[in-house]
Write a protein that holds these residues in place. Sequence first.
Motif, short mmCIF file in Angstrom:
data_model
loop_
_atom_site.label_atom_id
_atom_site.label_comp_id
_atom_site.label_asym_id
_atom_site.label_seq_id
_atom_site.Cartn_x
_atom_site.Cartn_y
_atom_site.Cartn_z
N LEU A 1 39.93 52.22 25.35
CA LEU A 1 39.10 51.66 24.29
C LEU A 1 38.40 50.39 24.75
O LEU A 1 37.20 50.20 24.51
N LEU A 2 39.13 49.50 25.44
CA LEU A 2 38.54 48.26 25.92
C LEU A 2 37.48 48.54 26.99
O LEU A 2 36.47 47.85 27.06
N GLY A 3 37.73 49.56 27.80
CA GLY A 3 36.77 49.89 28.85
C GLY A 3 35.41 50.20 28.29
O GLY A 3 34.38 49.83 28.85
N ARG A 4 35.36 50.88 27.14
CA ARG A 4 34.08 51.25 26.55
C ARG A 4 33.35 50.04 25.97
O ARG A 4 32.15 50.11 25.71
N ASP A 5 34.05 48.94 25.77
CA ASP A 5 33.42 47.73 25.24
C ASP A 5 33.00 46.76 26.34
O ASP A 5 32.58 45.65 26.06
N ASN A 6 33.13 47.19 27.58
CA ASN A 6 32.60 46.43 28.71
C ASN A 6 31.36 47.16 29.21
O ASN A 6 31.40 48.36 29.47
N ARG A 7 30.25 46.42 29.32
CA ARG A 7 28.99 47.06 29.66
C ARG A 7 28.37 46.42 30.90
O ARG A 7 28.71 45.28 31.27
N VAL A 8 27.46 47.17 31.49
CA VAL A 8 26.73 46.71 32.67
C VAL A 8 25.25 47.00 32.46
O VAL A 8 24.89 48.04 31.91
N ALA A 9 24.41 46.07 32.87
CA ALA A 9 22.96 46.29 32.82
C ALA A 9 22.37 45.95 34.19
O ALA A 9 22.84 45.05 34.88
N ILE A 10 21.35 46.72 34.58
CA ILE A 10 20.64 46.48 35.83
C ILE A 10 19.17 46.30 35.52
O ILE A 10 18.58 47.13 34.81
N ILE B 1 11.87 44.79 46.83
CA ILE B 1 12.42 45.22 45.54
C ILE B 1 13.47 44.22 45.09
O ILE B 1 14.40 43.89 45.83
N GLY B 2 13.34 43.71 43.87
CA GLY B 2 14.29 42.76 43.32
C GLY B 2 15.11 43.37 42.20
O GLY B 2 14.55 43.96 41.26
N LEU B 3 16.44 43.24 42.27
CA LEU B 3 17.35 43.77 41.27
C LEU B 3 18.26 42.66 40.75
O LEU B 3 18.54 41.70 41.46
N MET B 4 18.71 42.81 39.51
CA MET B 4 19.71 41.89 38.96
C MET B 4 20.79 42.70 38.25
O MET B 4 20.48 43.65 37.52
N GLY C 1 39.67 33.16 41.49
CA GLY C 1 40.82 33.17 40.60
C GLY C 1 40.48 33.77 39.25
O GLY C 1 40.01 34.90 39.14
N GLY C 2 40.69 33.00 38.19
CA GLY C 2 40.39 33.48 36.84
C GLY C 2 39.03 33.04 36.33
O GLY C 2 38.76 33.14 35.13
N ASP C 3 38.15 32.55 37.23
CA ASP C 3 36.84 32.09 36.80
C ASP C 3 35.97 33.24 36.31
O ASP C 3 36.21 34.41 36.64
N TYR C 4 34.95 32.91 35.55
CA TYR C 4 33.96 33.89 35.11
C TYR C 4 33.19 34.39 36.33
O TYR C 4 32.84 33.61 37.22
N LEU C 5 32.93 35.70 36.37
CA LEU C 5 32.21 36.28 37.50
C LEU C 5 30.71 36.28 37.20
O LEU C 5 30.23 37.01 36.34
N HIS C 6 29.97 35.45 37.95
CA HIS C 6 28.52 35.36 37.79
C HIS C 6 27.85 36.34 38.76
O HIS C 6 28.09 36.29 39.95
N THR C 7 26.99 37.19 38.23
CA THR C 7 26.27 38.14 39.08
C THR C 7 24.77 38.13 38.78
O THR C 7 24.08 39.09 39.09
N ASN C 8 24.28 37.05 38.16
CA ASN C 8 22.92 37.07 37.62
C ASN C 8 21.86 36.59 38.61
O ASN C 8 20.75 36.25 38.21
N GLY C 9 22.16 36.57 39.91
CA GLY C 9 21.15 36.22 40.89
C GLY C 9 20.31 37.43 41.26
O GLY C 9 20.72 38.58 41.08
N GLU C 10 19.11 37.19 41.78
CA GLU C 10 18.23 38.30 42.18
C GLU C 10 18.67 38.85 43.54
O GLU C 10 18.76 38.11 44.52
N LEU C 11 18.93 40.13 43.59
CA LEU C 11 19.29 40.84 44.81
C LEU C 11 18.04 41.51 45.35
O LEU C 11 17.39 42.27 44.63
N ARG C 12 17.71 41.23 46.60
CA ARG C 12 16.44 41.73 47.13
C ARG C 12 16.66 42.74 48.25
O ARG C 12 17.46 42.52 49.16
N LEU C 13 15.93 43.84 48.14
CA LEU C 13 15.94 44.90 49.13
C LEU C 13 14.55 45.01 49.75
O LEU C 13 13.55 44.97 49.04
N LEU C 14 14.50 45.14 51.05
CA LEU C 14 13.26 45.45 51.75
C LEU C 14 13.38 46.90 52.20
O LEU C 14 14.21 47.22 53.06
N VAL C 15 12.59 47.76 51.59
CA VAL C 15 12.72 49.21 51.79
C VAL C 15 11.43 49.77 52.38
O VAL C 15 10.32 49.39 51.95
N SER C 16 11.56 50.66 53.36
CA SER C 16 10.39 51.37 53.88
C SER C 16 10.54 52.86 53.57
O SER C 16 11.66 53.39 53.51
#
Length: 225
Positions: free
Chosen positions: A35-44, A64-67, A164-179
Amino acid sequence: MDNDVAVIADFELELDDHEDDRSKYTPVEDRALRLLGRDNRVAISLRQPRTVETEEPGRAAYDIGLMLALHPHPRCRFAWARLLVDLSSTPDAIIEDMVPHEVDGRAVDVETRVGLGLKFAAVFSTVDLEANPELARKSSVFLPRMTASGIGFRKAYWDFTAHGGDYLHTNGELRLLVSAPVGQAVTASMAVRAHLRLPGLMNLVPVRKRRDAAATVELVSLPAF
C-alpha cells in the motif's frame, strides 16, 4: 518549470520482487508495504534537446537534459535510487558522454557545456548550502552521492545515494550527449529502482517502477514537414 522542460513520465512504484526476500515480512507488513509503495511516485522531465555539431558523416548529435523527481509518502524516505535510460529501441544510437559522472557527497554546482569531439566540458564548484540554501533549488546543483556509467554504450545509469537518513535530492539536470543516424528519432525506455526507508523496519525496502506503467518515451522527435 522552464518553458522548454516538460514532464514525460509520472508513475507509481511497486515492491521489487526480484530483489525482495518475501520471507522476512509478516503478512501484515507485506500488505502495508504494498500500500505504501503505491503512494511513492517518480516523475521524469525532459528539456527540449539541443542539436550538437558533429563531423561524422550521416550522424547527428543531441544534448539531452533529464531530471528525476522523487515524491515519497510522508512516512517514507528514499535512501537510494537508480535511473536507467535505455536507447536500445533506437538503432545505432550511442551515448557519447554524460554529466555528472560522479559526485562524492559534497554539494557542487556543475557548469556544463559541449566541448570538442562530442564530449561535455564540466566544471565542478563546491557550494555552501548553509550560507546559501537557495542554491539547492538550482538545476545545476547536486547534493547526494552520485555515480554514472554508460559512455560508449546504449544504456545510461545514474545512481543516487542519500547521506544516512537525509532527504535524497535528485533534482539536478542529468545531461546525455547522444549520437544517432541523421533523420532518425531517438526513443528510450526508462526504468527506476529505489530503496525506501520505512518507520519500524530495520531493512530498506526495494521498489521499482510499476510494470504496467508506460516506459518508452521520445527524446528527440523527427522534424515536421
